[in-house]
Design a protein around this motif. Structure first.
Motif, PDB file in Angstrom:
ATOM      1  N   ILE A  89      -6.579  12.920   7.158  1.00  0.00           N
ATOM      2  CA  ILE A  89      -7.731  12.370   6.440  1.00  0.00           C
ATOM      3  C   ILE A  89      -7.237  11.597   5.224  1.00  0.00           C
ATOM      4  N   LYS A  90      -6.327  12.193   4.481  1.00  0.00           N
ATOM      5  CA  LYS A  90      -5.745  11.539   3.304  1.00  0.00           C
ATOM      6  C   LYS A  90      -5.137  10.185   3.683  1.00  0.00           C
ATOM      7  N   HIS A  91      -4.327  10.187   4.733  1.00  0.00           N
ATOM      8  CA  HIS A  91      -3.665   8.953   5.176  1.00  0.00           C
ATOM      9  C   HIS A  91      -4.697   7.898   5.573  1.00  0.00           C
ATOM     10  N   ALA A  92      -5.726   8.302   6.330  1.00  0.00           N
ATOM     11  CA  ALA A  92      -6.737   7.359   6.786  1.00  0.00           C
ATOM     12  C   ALA A  92      -7.515   6.731   5.631  1.00  0.00           C
ATOM     13  N   LEU A  93      -7.826   7.531   4.616  1.00  0.00           N
ATOM     14  CA  LEU A  93      -8.649   7.033   3.510  1.00  0.00           C
ATOM     15  C   LEU A  93      -7.836   6.316   2.430  1.00  0.00           C
ATOM     16  N   GLU A  94      -6.548   6.543   2.401  1.00  0.00           N
ATOM     17  CA  GLU A  94      -5.721   5.883   1.386  1.00  0.00           C
ATOM     18  C   GLU A  94      -5.075   4.594   1.905  1.00  0.00           C
ATOM     19  N   ASN A  95      -5.112   4.365   3.200  1.00  0.00           N
ATOM     20  CA  ASN A  95      -4.454   3.177   3.762  1.00  0.00           C
ATOM     21  C   ASN A  95      -5.456   2.195   4.340  1.00  0.00           C
ATOM     22  N   ALA A 127      -9.217   8.524  -3.257  1.00  0.00           N
ATOM     23  CA  ALA A 127     -10.437   7.858  -2.815  1.00  0.00           C
ATOM     24  C   ALA A 127     -11.615   8.509  -3.514  1.00  0.00           C
ATOM     25  N   PRO A 128     -12.707   7.766  -3.684  1.00  0.00           N
ATOM     26  CA  PRO A 128     -13.896   8.332  -4.322  1.00  0.00           C
ATOM     27  C   PRO A 128     -14.447   9.510  -3.525  1.00  0.00           C
ATOM     28  N   ILE A 129     -15.022  10.462  -4.234  1.00  0.00           N
ATOM     29  CA  ILE A 129     -15.535  11.674  -3.618  1.00  0.00           C
ATOM     30  C   ILE A 129     -16.568  11.366  -2.533  1.00  0.00           C
ATOM     31  N   GLY A 130     -17.409  10.372  -2.740  1.00  0.00           N
ATOM     32  CA  GLY A 130     -18.420  10.024  -1.741  1.00  0.00           C
ATOM     33  C   GLY A 130     -17.803   9.562  -0.434  1.00  0.00           C
ATOM     34  N   ASP A 131     -16.695   8.819  -0.519  1.00  0.00           N
ATOM     35  CA  ASP A 131     -16.012   8.354   0.688  1.00  0.00           C
ATOM     36  C   ASP A 131     -15.382   9.514   1.449  1.00  0.00           C
ATOM     37  N   VAL A 132     -14.795  10.452   0.721  1.00  0.00           N
ATOM     38  CA  VAL A 132     -14.142  11.598   1.362  1.00  0.00           C
ATOM     39  C   VAL A 132     -15.200  12.498   1.999  1.00  0.00           C
ATOM     40  N   TYR A 133     -16.281  12.755   1.277  1.00  0.00           N
ATOM     41  CA  TYR A 133     -17.366  13.572   1.825  1.00  0.00           C
ATOM     42  C   TYR A 133     -17.932  12.926   3.086  1.00  0.00           C
ATOM     43  N   ALA A 134     -18.176  11.625   3.042  1.00  0.00           N
ATOM     44  CA  ALA A 134     -18.739  10.921   4.198  1.00  0.00           C
ATOM     45  C   ALA A 134     -17.809  11.005   5.408  1.00  0.00           C
ATOM     46  N   ALA A 135     -16.509  10.867   5.188  1.00  0.00           N
ATOM     47  CA  ALA A 135     -15.551  10.925   6.297  1.00  0.00           C
ATOM     48  C   ALA A 135     -15.516  12.319   6.915  1.00  0.00           C
ATOM     49  N   VAL A 136     -15.431  13.339   6.091  1.00  0.00           N
ATOM     50  CA  VAL A 136     -15.336  14.712   6.597  1.00  0.00           C
ATOM     51  C   VAL A 136     -16.615  15.125   7.317  1.00  0.00           C
TER      52      VAL A 136
END
Length: 157
Positions: free
Chosen positions: A151-157, A19-28
Protein backbone atom coordinates in the motif's frame (compact mmCIF):
# COMPACT_ATOMS: atom_id res chain seq x y z
CA UNK A 1 -7.63 -15.41 36.19
CA UNK A 2 -5.88 -14.68 32.94
CA UNK A 3 -5.66 -18.14 31.38
CA UNK A 4 -3.52 -17.96 28.19
CA UNK A 5 -5.74 -20.56 26.50
CA UNK A 6 -8.68 -18.12 26.61
CA UNK A 7 -6.83 -15.06 25.28
CA UNK A 8 -7.54 -14.02 21.69
CA UNK A 9 -4.85 -14.52 19.06
CA UNK A 10 -3.70 -11.06 17.96
CA UNK A 11 -1.11 -9.34 15.82
CA UNK A 12 -0.41 -5.95 14.27
CA UNK A 13 1.84 -4.09 11.85
CA UNK A 14 2.37 -0.37 11.29
CA UNK A 15 3.85 1.78 8.56
CA UNK A 16 4.01 5.45 7.67
CA UNK A 17 2.83 6.47 4.21
CA UNK A 18 3.93 9.73 2.60
CA UNK A 19 0.38 10.53 1.49
CA UNK A 20 -2.59 12.45 2.90
CA UNK A 21 -4.72 10.55 5.38
CA UNK A 22 -7.80 10.78 3.13
CA UNK A 23 -5.94 9.08 0.27
CA UNK A 24 -4.70 6.25 2.50
CA UNK A 25 -8.14 5.73 4.06
CA UNK A 26 -9.78 5.68 0.62
CA UNK A 27 -7.28 3.12 -0.70
CA UNK A 28 -7.59 0.76 2.27
CA UNK A 29 -11.38 0.93 2.42
CA UNK A 30 -11.70 0.19 -1.31
CA UNK A 31 -11.65 -3.54 -0.63
CA UNK A 32 -11.75 -4.25 -4.38
CA UNK A 33 -8.05 -3.25 -4.40
CA UNK A 34 -6.95 -5.65 -1.63
CA UNK A 35 -5.85 -8.25 -4.19
CA UNK A 36 -3.17 -5.77 -5.35
CA UNK A 37 -1.57 -5.72 -1.94
CA UNK A 38 -2.28 -8.80 0.16
CA UNK A 39 -0.11 -11.90 -0.21
CA UNK A 40 -3.12 -14.06 0.77
CA UNK A 41 -6.28 -12.26 -0.37
CA UNK A 42 -6.27 -12.28 -4.16
CA UNK A 43 -9.62 -10.56 -4.84
CA UNK A 44 -12.48 -8.84 -3.02
CA UNK A 45 -15.90 -7.68 -4.13
CA UNK A 46 -18.79 -5.88 -2.43
CA UNK A 47 -21.93 -8.05 -2.16
CA UNK A 48 -25.58 -7.66 -1.19
CA UNK A 49 -25.89 -4.23 -2.79
CA UNK A 50 -22.95 -2.72 -0.88
CA UNK A 51 -20.81 -0.28 -2.87
CA UNK A 52 -18.38 0.97 -0.25
CA UNK A 53 -17.34 1.10 3.37
CA UNK A 54 -20.29 1.52 5.71
CA UNK A 55 -21.25 -0.30 8.88
CA UNK A 56 -23.14 -3.44 7.89
CA UNK A 57 -21.77 -3.51 4.33
CA UNK A 58 -20.63 -6.96 3.25
CA UNK A 59 -17.93 -8.16 0.90
CA UNK A 60 -16.35 -11.43 -0.13
CA UNK A 61 -12.64 -12.12 -0.26
CA UNK A 62 -10.97 -14.90 -2.23
CA UNK A 63 -7.85 -16.19 -0.49
CA UNK A 64 -4.97 -18.50 -1.33
CA UNK A 65 -2.43 -20.06 1.03
CA UNK A 66 0.69 -21.22 -0.77
CA UNK A 67 4.28 -22.19 -0.20
CA UNK A 68 6.13 -20.88 -3.21
CA UNK A 69 4.32 -22.14 -6.30
CA UNK A 70 2.41 -24.84 -4.37
CA UNK A 71 -1.16 -23.91 -3.43
CA UNK A 72 -2.12 -25.45 -0.10
CA UNK A 73 -5.63 -24.05 0.24
CA UNK A 74 -8.15 -21.76 -1.52
CA UNK A 75 -11.18 -20.30 0.24
CA UNK A 76 -13.65 -17.43 0.16
CA UNK A 77 -14.66 -15.47 3.23
CA UNK A 78 -17.70 -13.29 3.75
CA UNK A 79 -16.91 -10.16 5.71
CA UNK A 80 -19.03 -7.51 7.37
CA UNK A 81 -17.89 -3.95 8.04
CA UNK A 82 -18.24 -3.16 11.75
CA UNK A 83 -16.51 0.22 11.82
CA UNK A 84 -16.02 2.90 9.17
CA UNK A 85 -14.90 6.23 10.62
CA UNK A 86 -13.59 8.50 7.85
CA UNK A 87 -9.81 9.01 8.10
CA UNK A 88 -9.76 7.31 11.51
CA UNK A 89 -10.65 3.58 11.53
CA UNK A 90 -11.96 0.77 9.35
CA UNK A 91 -12.76 -2.71 10.66
CA UNK A 92 -14.52 -5.81 9.46
CA UNK A 93 -15.22 -9.30 10.74
CA UNK A 94 -14.43 -12.25 8.46
CA UNK A 95 -16.78 -15.22 8.78
CA UNK A 96 -17.92 -13.98 12.20
CA UNK A 97 -14.54 -15.00 13.57
CA UNK A 98 -11.54 -12.79 12.80
CA UNK A 99 -11.69 -9.02 13.23
CA UNK A 100 -9.39 -7.06 10.93
CA UNK A 101 -8.85 -3.40 11.85
CA UNK A 102 -7.03 -0.45 10.31
CA UNK A 103 -6.31 2.70 12.29
CA UNK A 104 -5.13 5.93 10.68
CA UNK A 105 -3.36 8.95 12.17
CA UNK A 106 -1.95 12.03 10.47
CA UNK A 107 1.50 13.31 11.33
CA UNK A 108 3.24 16.10 9.40
CA UNK A 109 1.34 15.39 6.17
CA UNK A 110 2.06 11.68 6.38
CA UNK A 111 -0.26 8.90 7.46
CA UNK A 112 0.51 6.31 10.10
CA UNK A 113 -1.56 3.23 9.38
CA UNK A 114 -1.79 0.22 11.68
CA UNK A 115 -3.38 -3.05 10.60
CA UNK A 116 -4.33 -5.60 13.25
CA UNK A 117 -6.25 -8.81 13.70
CA UNK A 118 -7.89 -10.63 16.58
CA UNK A 119 -9.64 -13.98 16.75
CA UNK A 120 -10.60 -16.50 19.40
CA UNK A 121 -7.87 -18.83 20.64
CA UNK A 122 -7.25 -22.06 18.79
CA UNK A 123 -8.78 -25.15 20.36
CA UNK A 124 -8.32 -28.87 19.90
CA UNK A 125 -6.39 -29.92 16.80
CA UNK A 126 -6.27 -26.28 15.59
CA UNK A 127 -4.03 -25.41 18.52
CA UNK A 128 -1.39 -27.80 17.19
CA UNK A 129 -1.88 -27.29 13.43
CA UNK A 130 -2.42 -23.50 13.29
CA UNK A 131 -0.78 -22.52 16.54
CA UNK A 132 2.41 -24.60 16.39
CA UNK A 133 2.92 -26.30 13.04
CA UNK A 134 1.82 -23.47 10.73
CA UNK A 135 2.53 -20.65 13.22
CA UNK A 136 -0.47 -18.86 11.73
CA UNK A 137 -0.14 -15.81 13.99
CA UNK A 138 3.35 -15.11 12.66
CA UNK A 139 2.27 -15.76 9.07
CA UNK A 140 -0.67 -13.35 9.45
CA UNK A 141 1.60 -10.67 10.93
CA UNK A 142 4.12 -11.13 8.12
CA UNK A 143 1.26 -10.86 5.65
CA UNK A 144 0.10 -7.58 7.21
CA UNK A 145 3.64 -6.19 6.94
CA UNK A 146 3.71 -7.12 3.24
CA UNK A 147 0.24 -5.64 2.65
CA UNK A 148 1.13 -2.34 4.30
CA UNK A 149 4.43 -2.20 2.41
CA UNK A 150 2.60 -2.64 -0.90
CA UNK A 151 0.00 0.00 0.00
CA UNK A 152 2.83 2.37 0.93
CA UNK A 153 4.62 1.70 -2.37
CA UNK A 154 1.43 2.16 -4.42
CA UNK A 155 0.51 5.47 -2.78
CA UNK A 156 4.00 6.94 -2.72
CA UNK A 157 4.89 6.17 -6.36
Amino acid sequence: MNDPSTRPVTGSATTTVAAPIGDVYAAVTDVTRMGEWSPECVECRWVGGAIGPAIGARFEGDNVAAIGPITLKRWTTTCEVVEARQDSAFAFVAEGNTTWRYEFAERDGRTIVTESFSHPPYVGWQKWVYGRLANRRKAMTTGMEATLGRIKHALEN
